[in-house]
Structures are given as C-alpha cells and as structure tokens.
Design an enzyme around this catalytic site. Structure first.
Site, PDB file in Angstrom:
ATOM      1  N   GLU A  71       0.834  -1.214   0.000  1.00 39.62           N
ATOM      2  CA  GLU A  71       0.000   0.000   0.000  1.00 39.62           C
ATOM      3  C   GLU A  71       0.863   1.256   0.000  1.00 39.62           C
ATOM      4  O   GLU A  71       0.531   2.247  -0.655  1.00 39.62           O
ATOM      5  CB  GLU A  71      -0.938   0.028   1.219  1.00 39.62           C
ATOM      6  CG  GLU A  71      -1.932  -1.123   1.279  1.00 39.62           C
ATOM      7  CD  GLU A  71      -3.044  -1.054   0.236  1.00 39.62           C
ATOM      8  OE1 GLU A  71      -3.076  -0.098  -0.557  1.00 39.62           O
ATOM      9  OE2 GLU A  71      -3.863  -1.989   0.211  1.00 39.62           O
ATOM     10  N   THR A  92      -1.485   1.078 -10.102  1.00 41.21           N
ATOM     11  CA  THR A  92      -2.720   0.405  -9.691  1.00 41.21           C
ATOM     12  C   THR A  92      -3.581   1.256  -8.763  1.00 41.21           C
ATOM     13  O   THR A  92      -4.697   0.889  -8.440  1.00 41.21           O
ATOM     14  CB  THR A  92      -2.420  -0.983  -9.077  1.00 41.21           C
ATOM     15  OG1 THR A  92      -3.643  -1.702  -8.932  1.00 41.21           O
ATOM     16  CG2 THR A  92      -1.722  -0.868  -7.731  1.00 41.21           C
ATOM     17  N   GLU A 107     -12.799  -0.451 -10.270  1.00 45.60           N
ATOM     18  CA  GLU A 107     -12.342  -1.335 -11.355  1.00 45.60           C
ATOM     19  C   GLU A 107     -13.241  -1.390 -12.583  1.00 45.60           C
ATOM     20  O   GLU A 107     -12.747  -1.398 -13.714  1.00 45.60           O
ATOM     21  CB  GLU A 107     -12.089  -2.759 -10.820  1.00 45.60           C
ATOM     22  CG  GLU A 107     -10.807  -2.904  -9.999  1.00 45.60           C
ATOM     23  CD  GLU A 107     -10.895  -2.360  -8.575  1.00 45.60           C
ATOM     24  OE1 GLU A 107     -12.012  -1.994  -8.155  1.00 45.60           O
ATOM     25  OE2 GLU A 107      -9.864  -2.300  -7.885  1.00 45.60           O
ATOM     26  N   ASP A 125      -4.571  -9.699  -8.239  1.00 45.47           N
ATOM     27  CA  ASP A 125      -4.913  -8.783  -9.334  1.00 45.47           C
ATOM     28  C   ASP A 125      -3.785  -7.900  -9.875  1.00 45.47           C
ATOM     29  O   ASP A 125      -3.419  -7.971 -11.060  1.00 45.47           O
ATOM     30  CB  ASP A 125      -6.118  -7.907  -8.939  1.00 45.47           C
ATOM     31  CG  ASP A 125      -5.999  -7.292  -7.533  1.00 45.47           C
ATOM     32  OD1 ASP A 125      -4.975  -7.513  -6.875  1.00 45.47           O
ATOM     33  OD2 ASP A 125      -6.931  -6.585  -7.110  1.00 45.47           O
ATOM     34  N   GLU A 173     -18.854  -7.085  -3.404  1.00 47.27           N
ATOM     35  CA  GLU A 173     -17.484  -7.589  -3.297  1.00 47.27           C
ATOM     36  C   GLU A 173     -17.362  -8.995  -3.876  1.00 47.27           C
ATOM     37  O   GLU A 173     -16.423  -9.285  -4.599  1.00 47.27           O
ATOM     38  CB  GLU A 173     -17.024  -7.558  -1.834  1.00 47.27           C
ATOM     39  CG  GLU A 173     -16.753  -6.162  -1.306  1.00 47.27           C
ATOM     40  CD  GLU A 173     -15.502  -5.528  -1.913  1.00 47.27           C
ATOM     41  OE1 GLU A 173     -15.475  -5.264  -3.123  1.00 47.27           O
ATOM     42  OE2 GLU A 173     -14.548  -5.289  -1.155  1.00 47.27           O
TER      43      GLU A 173
HETATM   44  C1  DMJ Z   1      -6.835  -0.177  -5.077  1.00 39.75           C
HETATM   45  O1  DMJ Z   1      -6.281   0.149  -3.851  1.00 39.75           O
HETATM   46  C2  DMJ Z   1      -5.775  -0.748  -5.968  1.00 39.75           C
HETATM   47  O2  DMJ Z   1      -6.278  -0.668  -7.253  1.00 39.75           O
HETATM   48  C3  DMJ Z   1      -5.427  -2.149  -5.648  1.00 39.75           C
HETATM   49  O3  DMJ Z   1      -4.540  -2.699  -6.584  1.00 39.75           O
HETATM   50  C4  DMJ Z   1      -6.646  -3.032  -5.581  1.00 39.75           C
HETATM   51  N1  DMJ Z   1      -7.844  -2.277  -5.728  1.00 39.75           N
HETATM   52  C5  DMJ Z   1      -8.003  -1.139  -4.904  1.00 39.75           C
HETATM   53  C6  DMJ Z   1      -9.280  -0.439  -5.198  1.00 39.75           C
HETATM   54  O4  DMJ Z   1     -10.330  -1.308  -5.390  1.00 39.75           O
END
Ligand code: DMJ
Length: 514
Positions: free
Chosen positions: A63, A424, A318, A204, A297
């Site tokens: 994170e 991401t 997403e 992911d 979810e």
């Molecule tokens: C985000 O914090 C990032 O995209 C992470 O890779 C997974 N998805 C969350 C948001 O849904």
C-alpha cells in the site's frame, strides 16, 4: 444535480466544464476535479512541510508503494503542468521525487530476504520486525515494477528496479506445473499457503504490473511472463467469459465467484488488444452492476446473487476503469452508459453531507461510516477521464499549448507528449520520463561506445563492465545495433518514441557506415 426535463442523454462541453443531461437530470462535472492547480500546489507544499517518513509505524509495503511512492512520483512528473516551479534538471530532481525516494527507501529492508520476495509489512523506522510473518499475498510481491523502475531511472539508483525485478523473477519460478500462482505465499520457504488461483483479490495487480510494466518499459520478459499466465488463466479459470477461482496445482474449481476487484481485467485485456474477450467479460460484469446498482465484493456465479458477508460496495473503481479503456478502444457508448449508471448510483446511494460513503450492503443500500481513499484517487478519476476523451492523460498531445514539456539535464527529453501509464492506484506515470535521467547518461555512454568501436580498426568495442547485482540486460534495451542487426519493432505500441529509440537511428547510421 438539478432536475432537467429534456432529451434523455446529452453531453455538453464548454469552458465551464462538462454537463451531462441524462434521464431528466443535469450533472455538472467541473474540470477542477483534475485541473485544480492551486490545490495541487497547496497540497504539494503541505506534504513537503509536514511529511516525515522517519516514524515508528508499521506500514504495508504494497500500500505504501502504490499510494505513497506512486502518488509522489506521479505528482512530481505532473508538477510542471500544475504550475509549480521546477528545479533545474527536472524530472531528474525535485522535492516530490526526493520524498518518493525517501518513502521507497523505507520499504527496501522488506526486500532483503533470501528469495528477494518482500515481507508484507515494514516498520518505517526499524525495518522488518523479527516477528513479522513471512506469509504475504501474490500482489504484495509483484506490484512494484512501475514505481521502482521509474524511481531508479529518475534517480540513477538501480537498487529499486533491481529489487522489484528480483521479486518478480522469484515469484515466476514458484508457479505450478499448470502455470498458475496461488493467493498467499511464504516468502522464505517459497511454499504456497493459499492455493486458490484467480485474477482477483490478492493477485490482481501482479498481472496488471506485468502488462503495464511490459508496456512502460518495453520489456519482453514481463510480457512473456504475463502471456504464459494468461494462457493458463484462459485454460483453467475461464468459463463463459467469467473467471473463477481454481486450485493452482489441479485446476479444479475452488470458488465459483466473481469478485469486484476482478473487474479491472477487461481493461487490461483491452490494453493488450484482446478486445472481443474484454467486451464479453465486461458485459457479464455490467449485468451484475445492473442487478444491484453497484458491484458486490463477491457474487456467486451459479446462484446469480451476492455472497454472505460480501454484499458491500466500497465504491471501487475497477469496472469504471475498464469502461474507460474500452470506451477509448471501441468508441462504443455502452461504456458511457455504465459511466452514467455509476454516476447516478453513487450520487443517489452513497452521497452524504461529509463525503461519499462505502455501501455496506447492496441489497438494501445501507451505508458504512467510511470513505476509501481509492474513491478519490481512482473511482472519480476514471469516471472523469471516461467522460473526457481528449484529456492529456489519454495521450496524443492533443491539448494544444502546454501539452508537452522539455526536461532532463540539458533539456533533451520531451515529456507529456504521449500516453501515461496508470499505476494500480490510478496515479499516472509518464513513460517518456524514463529516458531523461540515469537512462540518459547510459544512452550517452552507449553512443560513446558506438563511436569508439567505429574508431577501432576491427570495428568492435570492448564489452561493457558487468554489474554484479544487476539482472541480465534485456536485449531490446540496448541502443547499440551490431553490424547487420535490425532493431525489432516495439512489443507493444508505445505512444512516445523514447529518447533511446531516436538515438538508435543514429546508431544504425553509424554501424552501417553510411
Ligand atoms: C486499489 O487500492 C488498488 O487498485 C489495488 O490494486 C486493488 N484495488 C483497490 C481499489 O479497489
């Protein structure tokens, strides 16, 4: 939102921003969502004045990288557009870059493991705790290459990129005989602790970074890894354009669920040009959205309903992210329609006096007392970009004056003239910046080597000194063409012709003796 009695769907663009007339409602979308330069400047100075990473705090390595390092790097690269005064030599130096480097250095102790795969948590002051668990999720190992490579290329310190690559290569070696990876791994013993293979939670962004890393760095190794995984994913996990969870060694279905986090996948497929498949999968996911006014979810595919205790919708980005990529790739208004649906649901269900609340339960639209930061960083941003197809972040330099900038030590590199890669957490990174700094110095060195080799009677140059820790260089990385060698075309379309590619033309001229 104002009530508006008019044609059901109309977009009006003006200097004031954008107005959407839809279903008798009028929505105003202000350009300030992304164009608020004074707020950018205020927050950038606030960060410089107040943030200190020398603190006794346990932080998630994943994170911190995607949100803090990625956010600072992106802000550093966008600082000129935001009207901030740039240091000489930008983008190779600057206060936000120094902060990004500072934050990333705090994460490096997590990578000092026998396998090179990082621990999940690190104490920013003391390093990895002796009691830290060695079990971490797959995405926690493989989601660093975008930020760490950018940081290495801007600062000239290869440590970050090397750490990210070492972790990626170690993870790659742990795949099962049928080519799949599981969900949680022991980074010391390399044993898979959770053996569910899928494209959602826990995994992911590993796949996302292989693809985006391949594009940003024009890196064949990363693309090959992804393509091998993709083949196994298509073979074992895909059913009717849904993606299920399977046992990583046997390929037997372990969870027939769709997770909202998986909705990034059609967007990723569209980046690779797999549009047919992307469109079909998007339609499946969109049908779930229509059923609930959001994505739960977890969604049980056989039952066609939410899964117990996973009925929430924390306003994740997403599906909107995929809609943005697919709209750009196809021009099909289905994706704008999803955008309108999302805008309407979020306004109607989640708006509160103090922000936009996560939806606790999509069955009754009960709200939670929290708003996730990705709602602002990603959901709103992708929604905005979906409705603004000429935005500079989409690339193409279509914005007129100020759509590109010069940078680098001697002003030799051009930034912002092409597409951006979103990390991401939706922080945009400019691939052109890769060729401004340390890389730039390397290009000069390579050019000098070529010139030297031409001045030698046998036309050959000495092999460059081998760096001990570095991974083997990617053959496509070098600008120096051997006599008779032809440069292979880029693996994936790159919006900007990088500095080294332009130099390669000179290299070709020199090596051909023309
Ligand atoms: C985000 O914090 C990032 O995209 C992470 O890779 C997974 N998805 C969350 C948001 O849904």
């Amino acid at each position: 939102i104002e009530k508006f009695d008019s044609w059901p769907l109309l977009l009006q663009l003006s200097d004031e921003g954008m107005t959407i007339f839809y279903n008798k409602f009028k929505y105003n979308v202000s350009p300030k969502v992304l164009g608020n330069r004074t707020e950018f400047q205020r927050v950038a100075s606030l960060l410089q004045d107040t943030v200190d990473f020398d603190i006794d705090v346990n932080a998630s390595v994943f994170e911190t990288n995607i949100r803090v390092v990625g956010g600072l790097l992106s802000a550093h690269l966008l600082a000129g557009r935001a009207g901030m005064e740039l240091e000489p030599g930008w983008p190779c130096s600057g206060p936000l870059l120094r902060m990004a480097e500072d934050a990333a250095r705090k994460l490096l102790p997590a990578f000092q493991t026998p396998t090179g795969m990082p621990y999940g948590t690190v104490n920013l002051l003391h390093g990895v705790s002796p009691t830290e668990t060695p079990v971490t999720c797959t995405a926690g190992v493989g989601t660093f290459i975008l930020e760490f490579a950018m940081l290495s290329r801007l600062t000239g310190d290869p440590t970050f990129e090397n750490a990210a690559r070492r972790a990626l290569r170690a993870l790659w070696k742990t795949r099962s005989d049928i080519g799949l990876v599981g969900n949680h791994i022991d980074i010391l013993s390399k044993k898979w602790v959770a053996q569910d293979a899928g494209i959602g939670a826990g995994v992911d962004s590993y796949f996302e970074y292989l693809v985006k890393g391949a594009i940003m760095l024009q890196d064949e190794e990363l693309l090959n890894m992804f393509q091998a995984y993709d083949q196994a994913i298509q073979n074992y996990t895909r059913f009717d354009d849904w993606y299920l969870w399977v046992q990583m060694h046997k390929g037997t279905v372990s969870m027939p669920v769709f997770q909202s986090l998986e909705a990034f996948w059609p967007g990723l497929q569209s980046l690779l040009g797999n549009l047919d498949s992307a469109v079909r999968t998007f339609q499946n996911y969109y049908s779930v959205w229509r059923q609930f006014g959001g994505l739960p979810e977890f969604y049980s595919i056989p039952q066609g309903y939410t899964v117990d205790k996973r009925e929430g919708y924390p306003l994740r980005p997403e599906l909107i992210e995929s809609a943005m990529y697919l709209f750009r790739a196809t021009g099909d208004h289905t994706y704008l329609q999803l955008g309108f649906d999302a805008l309407e649901s979020i306004e109607r269900i989640a708006k509160t006096p103090c922000g936009y609340a996560s939806v606790k339960d999509l069955r009754d639209h009960q709200l939670d007392n929290r708003m996730e930061s990705f709602f602002l960083a990603e959901t709103i941003k992708y929604l905005y970009l979906l409705f603004d197809p000429t935005h500079f972040l989409h690339g193409g330099g279509t914005e007129g004056d100020g759509s590109w900038e010069e940078g680098g030590d001697g002003g030799q590199c051009v930034l912002g003239a092409g597409g951006f890669i979103f990390n991401t957490e939706a922080h945009p990174l400019d691939p052109a910046a890769l060729y401004c700094c340390s890389r730039h110095a390397q290009d000069h060195q390579e050019l000098r080597d070529i010139l030297l080799s031409l001045s030698q009677p046998d036309g050959r140059s000495k092999p460059p000194a081998k760096q001990t820790e570095d991974p083997p260089p990617n053959p496509s990385d070098s600008i120096a063409l051997k006599p008779g060698e032809k440069r292979t075309p880029p693996l994936l379309s790159c919006p900007v012709q990088p500095f080294n590619a332009r130099l390669s033309i000179f290299g070709q001229v020199f090596t051909d003796n023309t």
